[in-house]
Every structure is written in structure tokens, then in C-alpha cells.
Write an enzyme that holds these catalytic residues in place. Structure first.
Site, PDB file in Angstrom:
ATOM      1  CG  HIS A   1      -0.488   0.475   2.047  1.00  0.00           C
ATOM      2  ND1 HIS A   1       0.444   1.121   3.043  1.00  0.00           N
ATOM      3  CD2 HIS A   1       0.432  -0.710   3.469  1.00  0.00           C
ATOM      4  CE1 HIS A   1       0.581   0.760   4.315  1.00  0.00           C
ATOM      5  NE2 HIS A   1       0.204  -0.373   4.901  1.00  0.00           N
TER       6      HIS A   1
ATOM      7  CB  SER B   1       0.828   5.426  -3.742  1.00  0.00           C
ATOM      8  OG  SER B   1       1.394   6.785  -3.537  1.00  0.00           O
TER       9      SER B   1
ATOM     10  CD  GLU C   1       2.168  15.202 -17.547  1.00  0.00           C
ATOM     11  OE1 GLU C   1       0.500  15.736 -17.760  1.00  0.00           O
ATOM     12  OE2 GLU C   1       2.253  14.810 -15.971  1.00  0.00           O
TER      13      GLU C   1
END
EC number: 3.1.1.3
Length: 317
Positions: free
Chosen positions: A74, A142, A270
């Protein structure tokens, strides 16, 4: 349908902040029951390991021990329940889904190192204890993506594939406009009040699931309680660049799937261009109208994309 929506909303809110003993006991108890219901549906059992440091690492594991192991990691502010609902669509794999040190039900020592290499070492200890340290597939969202890169770079012969979901750690791509000027004093990911949590909930996702404000307030209190540790962890991870380590993934040609939400306000979409440049073999999927947590916001599509990726790998064997 309403119950399903509430289950989903409560699940995500818990995944963002972890279990809590906040003042609203009724809301907490109700949410915990929903979470357990969702875990049961996904065949997830909660277990724990005492690390060599003496710290406790809690993790979820499904019952498919015959499947190829898949470690799911996570992100910042999250925990193992980020993956609870998508886990039932990944039932063909042997899932290991930990609470990283500092999050969820795992220990939260203030003095610990929370950078990717330190977390990677703890995860390797967990996998070694379970006899799963070789032939492992690794995925992370993440901060969990950065840790996944660090893990694969350290153990490239053991990692069979890599799944990066809106991954942190590729910081030379720059930051989104939404975070320009953010500091530890005014960062939207650090919660100092209920209102901060309400804003964060909408900021992280492009189309956040419904969640009653009373439940949000309960979880806001837990984040407020952990704000000092959260600030320390965030300060460490925003300077933890994994780009050099990612070059090892390219050298070993580790199959890599990169998934990103095109409406991510936390890490620039990006960034996929930089990752593709560093890891040429990476397959990149940009998901339309999705924010920072695709496995929560668009779990069906996210699961289908991953299973298609794994099917290609199987066919190439």
C-alpha cells in the site's frame, strides 16, 4: 445497493487511515464489521509476524497457497485494506498484503527508518519467514510502488514481475501543480483537523465513493493522532528517489506493468514517460478519469489489466 456503497466507502476510508479507537464508537464498530465482512468475502485472514527488531508486522493472506505468490504494498496513509476488494478478483494468486511498519495495525515506532530500502528489508524478512522469498511477484501503489522497485532491485533474480500503480520515487519527473508550494506545514496529505481529512478524501480520488461525514470524522481523529509520525514518514519518502535502482529492473528485464490514473493529483501522470525511459520493457496503461488509487476507484478495470498482463507472462513461459 446502498449497503454495497456504504461497504465500499467504509472500506476505502479504513484503508486510508487504519483501524481506530476514535470517539465515535458506533461508527468505528460498524465500519470494522463491514471491513471484516469484505475481508471474509475476499478469503483474507489477518496474521502477524514479530520482526527481528521486535516490531510487529500485520498482514492479510488469502487461502490460495497453491497459487504464485503476489506481494501487494500500500501507499502513504493507507494499509492492507487498500487491496481488500480487488483481492477477490486476484484470487488466482497467493496474496500477501502487509501493513507496512508505521501504518495500519503494524507497529509505529517514531525512531524507525521508513524509506524504501528499510521497508524492503522488513518485507523480505516477512517473505523469508513464510518461505516465499523466491519466485515472487510484487506490486505497489504510490509509496508502495517505490518500495516495490527497491525490492526488485535488491532481489532481481527472485522477482518474477513488477506492478507499479501510480508509483512514487521517480521524483525527477516533477510534482503536479496541485502540490506546488506544499510543505510539511500545509501538505494536503497530512491531517491536522477534520476538515483536512474531508479535503484529502476528495483530493486523492477523482470520483471518491460516498462516505457519511460522521464516519469521516472518526477517521480524521486517527490521522490527527498520528500526524507527527505521518509527517516524519512523508519527509523521508519525498526525498527517496528510486530511479537508479529502477535501472537494475531494466538490466534484468523484469516484466513490469505500469498503471496510472490520468487525473492523479498526487504524482504526475507524465511520470509514466520517465519510467518507460528507465524501464524500456515496461507496459504502460493510462486509466481515464481515475485518480491516485486505481485499485479502489476502478477495481474491475485494474484487476483485468493485471490479469491480462500475467496471462501474457504465462503464455511466454
Amino acid at each position: 445497493m446502498l449497503l454495497k456503497r456504504l461497504c465500499f466507502a467504509a472500506l476505502f476510508s479504513l484503508s486510508m487511515v487504519g483501524c481506530t479507537n476514535a470517539p465515535n464508537a458506533l461508527a468505528v464498530n460498524t465500519t470494522q464489521k463491514i471491513i471484516q465482512y469484505e475481508r471474509n468475502k475476499s478469503d483474507l485472514e489477518i496474521k502477524s509476524l514479530t520482526l527481528a527488531s521486535g516490531d510487529k508486522m500485520v498482514y492479510a493472506e488469502n487461502g490460495n497457497v497453491a497459487g504464485e505468490p503476489l506481494l501487494l504494498i500500500h501507499g502513504f496513509g493507507g494499509n492492507k485494506d487498500n487491496f481488500t476488494r480487488i483481492a477477490r478478483q486476484l484470487e488466482g494468486y497467493h496474496l500477501i498484503i502487509p501493513d507496512l511498519l508505521g501504518f495500519g495495525e503494524s507497529s509505529k515506532p517514531m525512531s524507525a527508518d521508513y524509506r524504501s530500502e528499510a521497508q524492503r528489508t522488513r518485507l523480505h524478512e516477512l517473505l523469508q519467514a513464510k518461505g516465499l522469498a523466491s519466485n515472487i511477484h510484487v506490486g505497489g501503489n504510490s509509496m508502495g510502488g517505490a518500495i516495490s522497485v527497491a525490492y526488485a532491485a535488491k532481489y532481481p533474480k527472485d522477482v518474477k514481475s513488477l506492478w507499479l500503480v501510480d508509483s512514487a520515487g521517480f521524483w525527477s519527473a516533477g510534482i503536479p501543480k496541485s502540490l506546488e508550494g506544499a510543505t510539511l506545514e500545509n501538505n494536503p496529505l497530512l491531517i491536522k483537523s477534520n476538515e483536512d481529512f474531508y479535503k484529502m478524501y476528495d483530493f486523492v480520488m477523482y470520483k471518491p465513493p460516498y462516505l457519511p461525514k460522521s464516519v469521516k470524522a472518526v477517521f480524521a481523529q486517527e490521522r490527527i493522532k498520528n500526524k507527527e509520525l505521518d509527517a516524519k514518514i512523508l519527509e523521508q519518502i519525498v526525498t527517496d528517489n528510486v530511479e537508479e535502482r529502477a535501472k537494475i529492473i531494466a538490466q534484468y528485464k523484469i516484466p513490469t506493468l505500469v498503471v496510472w490514473g490520468d487525473k492523479d493529483q498526487i504524482i504526475k501522470p507524465e511520470t509514466v514517460n520517465l519510467i518507460k525511459k528507465i524501464i524500456p520493457q515496461a507496459q504502460v496503461i493510462m486509466m481515464e478519469d481515475v485518480g491516485h488509487v486505481p485499485m479502489v476507484e476502478a477495481l474491475d478495470e485494474t484487476a483485468d489489466n493485471y490479469k491480462a498482463f500475467r496471462s501474457i507472462l504465462e503464455a511466454q513461459r
